[in-house]
Design a protein around this motif. Sequence first.
Motif, mmCIF file in Angstrom:
data_model
loop_
_atom_site.group_PDB
_atom_site.id
_atom_site.type_symbol
_atom_site.label_atom_id
_atom_site.label_comp_id
_atom_site.label_asym_id
_atom_site.label_seq_id
_atom_site.Cartn_x
_atom_site.Cartn_y
_atom_site.Cartn_z
ATOM 1 N N THR A 1 0.900 14.576 -7.630
ATOM 2 C CA THR A 1 0.850 13.147 -7.351
ATOM 3 C C THR A 1 0.536 12.364 -8.621
ATOM 4 N N VAL A 2 1.184 11.220 -8.742
ATOM 5 C CA VAL A 2 0.942 10.283 -9.835
ATOM 6 C C VAL A 2 0.424 8.986 -9.231
ATOM 7 N N TYR A 3 -0.502 8.349 -9.922
ATOM 8 C CA TYR A 3 -1.125 7.135 -9.417
ATOM 9 C C TYR A 3 -0.922 5.975 -10.381
ATOM 10 N N LEU A 4 -0.925 4.780 -9.826
ATOM 11 C CA LEU A 4 -0.943 3.570 -10.638
ATOM 12 C C LEU A 4 -2.030 2.660 -10.069
ATOM 13 N N GLN A 5 -3.136 2.582 -10.766
ATOM 14 C CA GLN A 5 -4.219 1.694 -10.380
ATOM 15 C C GLN A 5 -3.941 0.322 -10.975
ATOM 16 N N MET A 6 -3.863 -0.681 -10.114
ATOM 17 C CA MET A 6 -3.519 -2.024 -10.556
ATOM 18 C C MET A 6 -4.684 -2.957 -10.262
ATOM 19 N N ASN A 7 -5.266 -3.484 -11.300
ATOM 20 C CA ASN A 7 -6.400 -4.400 -11.178
ATOM 21 C C ASN A 7 -6.021 -5.788 -11.694
ATOM 22 N N SER A 8 -6.826 -6.770 -11.340
ATOM 23 C CA SER A 8 -6.598 -8.157 -11.790
ATOM 24 C C SER A 8 -5.157 -8.579 -11.548
ATOM 25 N N LEU A 9 -4.683 -8.330 -10.367
ATOM 26 C CA LEU A 9 -3.275 -8.600 -10.056
ATOM 27 C C LEU A 9 -2.974 -10.082 -10.109
ATOM 28 N N LYS A 10 -1.747 -10.375 -10.537
ATOM 29 C CA LYS A 10 -1.270 -11.748 -10.673
ATOM 30 C C LYS A 10 -0.035 -11.939 -9.795
ATOM 31 N N PRO A 11 0.257 -13.171 -9.412
ATOM 32 C CA PRO A 11 1.475 -13.390 -8.616
ATOM 33 C C PRO A 11 2.730 -12.861 -9.308
ATOM 34 N N GLU A 12 2.760 -12.891 -10.621
ATOM 35 C CA GLU A 12 3.938 -12.403 -11.345
ATOM 36 C C GLU A 12 4.059 -10.886 -11.325
ATOM 37 N N ASP A 13 3.069 -10.179 -10.763
ATOM 38 C CA ASP A 13 3.184 -8.738 -10.564
ATOM 39 C C ASP A 13 3.947 -8.407 -9.287
ATOM 40 N N THR A 14 4.270 -9.420 -8.499
ATOM 41 C CA THR A 14 5.019 -9.205 -7.265
ATOM 42 C C THR A 14 6.370 -8.589 -7.575
ATOM 43 N N ALA A 15 6.640 -7.447 -6.945
ATOM 44 C CA ALA A 15 7.880 -6.714 -7.211
ATOM 45 C C ALA A 15 7.929 -5.487 -6.304
ATOM 46 N N VAL A 16 9.086 -4.846 -6.308
ATOM 47 C CA VAL A 16 9.190 -3.501 -5.748
ATOM 48 C C VAL A 16 8.885 -2.528 -6.874
#
Length: 122
Positions: A78-93
């Motif tokens: 398994t590979v993970y992507l921890q995403m913090n301090s998210l911004k509206p411009e991070d919206t995507a598939v």
Amino acid sequence: QVQLVESGGGLVQAGGSLRLACADSGRTFSMYTRGWFRQAPRKEREFVAAINWSGGSTYYGDSVKGRFTISRDNAKNTVYLQMNSLKPEDTAVYYCAAGSGSIYSQTDYHYWGQGTQVTVSS
């Protein structure tokens, strides 16, 4: 059948966090470079992050440096992507991928997941 299966997407408010996971199914990609890419509406798919087979080297796109962290657990395939301090411009598939060539080039990733939607509200 060879598959990469993403999970963990969803809706989050700006400033929040999400952790995406990408599990191997059908075979193991433990010896492959693993990457995350994303595609927002009406935009081209872009590189987000990558990690080499051992986990000793990581790479990030400029827009996510300092906010996202990629990691892998080869014992769990398994590979993970921890995403913090998210911004509206991070919206995507968000798509996970496995490859053996260039870290940044989509054409060097030969196996792709179906994608998981991440939506960040303002």
